[in-house]
Design a protein around this motif. Structure first.
Motif, PDB file in Angstrom:
ATOM      1  N   GLU A 143      29.935  44.658  38.144  1.00 20.70           N
ATOM      2  CA  GLU A 143      29.167  45.035  39.335  1.00 20.70           C
ATOM      3  C   GLU A 143      30.059  45.524  40.478  1.00 20.70           C
ATOM      4  N   SER A 144      31.203  46.096  40.135  1.00 23.58           N
ATOM      5  CA  SER A 144      32.109  46.640  41.143  1.00 23.58           C
ATOM      6  C   SER A 144      32.652  47.969  40.636  1.00 23.58           C
ATOM      7  N   MET A 145      32.647  48.994  41.514  1.00 24.43           N
ATOM      8  CA  MET A 145      33.119  50.326  41.153  1.00 24.43           C
ATOM      9  C   MET A 145      34.620  50.417  41.409  1.00 24.43           C
ATOM     10  N   ARG A 160      39.063  47.801  44.790  1.00 26.01           N
ATOM     11  CA  ARG A 160      37.763  47.165  44.548  1.00 26.01           C
ATOM     12  C   ARG A 160      37.797  46.283  43.305  1.00 26.01           C
ATOM     13  N   ASN A 173      36.251  55.217  39.295  1.00 34.50           N
ATOM     14  CA  ASN A 173      34.784  55.126  39.426  1.00 34.50           C
ATOM     15  C   ASN A 173      34.151  54.471  38.203  1.00 34.50           C
ATOM     16  N   TYR A 174      34.854  53.528  37.607  1.00 37.77           N
ATOM     17  CA  TYR A 174      34.352  52.799  36.433  1.00 37.77           C
ATOM     18  C   TYR A 174      33.669  51.515  36.922  1.00 37.77           C
ATOM     19  N   LEU A 175      32.447  51.307  36.481  1.00 41.43           N
ATOM     20  CA  LEU A 175      31.687  50.126  36.888  1.00 41.43           C
ATOM     21  C   LEU A 175      32.122  48.938  36.044  1.00 41.43           C
ATOM     22  N   LEU A 176      32.675  47.932  36.717  1.00 45.96           N
ATOM     23  CA  LEU A 176      33.181  46.747  36.032  1.00 45.96           C
ATOM     24  C   LEU A 176      32.741  45.517  36.814  1.00 45.96           C
ATOM     25  N   LYS A 209      38.372  51.839  41.829  1.00 41.51           N
ATOM     26  CA  LYS A 209      39.018  53.041  42.348  1.00 41.51           C
ATOM     27  C   LYS A 209      40.462  53.035  41.849  1.00 41.51           C
TER      28      LYS A 209
END
Length: 223
Positions: free
Chosen positions: A130-132, A68, A125-128, A134
């Motif tokens: 506006e994308s999570m 992602r 699962n880090y939000l970067l 994996k």
């Protein structure tokens, strides 16, 4: 010695051996050792053994899978961002061979396995942008040998517009121009047949110009 004397001698020998076997005492049995107890209970009772703790094996995985990946977060940005955890050896983003665009997943390799484990746990699962993200650790036996093939190559996408422009504007001979015109007429005929088969009442406009127009640039042969 006669036969009677031999029989008597055999009987005496059997009696002597039987008496000797009965007179032998049984060998003492050695007691089985009891398992040693690590600690004893305070109020009596049977001794208990301490539970055996198995230490996990050290992992040697240094390659991480990153899924992602957002748009604009490519090889240079990934290396700069993950360098805060440790030394990064290699980074590869999967790209389309035809367009060169990112497929939104890639791989990164650290020098230290412990650093790779920490980075995977922190960035999964880090939000970067506006994308999570994996992020998972890939075991060494699952790393393919051609994973890092050509990872240093700076991929340049193919400029298909420029290729089509050159193809359209190239110098043609009279024969090549005639073939191109025949293709245009065949496409027009197929288009008319499809419209008639669909039951649409439509009058297709006729092609304007001569059937063999003079091209803008004609490449004449030396003959």
């Amino acid at each position: 010695m006669g036969a009677k004397a031999k029989k008597a001698l055999k009987k005496n020998m059997k009696k002597i051996s039987a008496s000797a076997a009965s007179s032998q005492l049984p060998l003492p049995q050695t007691p089985t050792p009891k398992p040693s107890a690590d600690f004893l209970p305070l109020e009596g009772g049977p001794a208990r053994k301490a539970p055996v703790t198995t230490t996990p094996l050290e992992t040697k995985a240094t390659v991480l899978y990153i899924g992602r990946i957002p748009h604009g977060f490519y090889e240079t940005e990934i290396k700069d961002f993950f360098s805060q955890f440790g030394t990064v050896k290699r980074v590869r983003v999967a790209r389309n061979k035809k367009t060169g665009k990112s497929k939104h997943f890639g791989f990164i390799q650290f020098e230290d396995p412990e650093v790779a484990e920490i980075a995977a746990g922190a960035m999964n699962n880090y939000l970067l942008m506006e994308s999570m993200l994996k992020v998972n650790v890939i075991p060494p036996e699952h790393v393919k040998p051609n994973l890092w093939k050509g990872f240093k190559c700076n991929y340049k996408p193919v400029d298909w517009v420029q290729i089509e422009r050159k193809q359209h504007n190239k110098d043609r001979t009279l024969e090549e121009h005639r073939k191109m015109l025949q293709k245009v007429l065949k496409k027009d005929q197929k288009r008319r047949k499809r419209i008639e088969a669909a039951g649409i009442q439509y009058e297709c406009p006729e092609l304007v110009g001569d059937t063999q127009p003079v091209p803008k640039r004609i490449k004449f042969s030396e003959d």
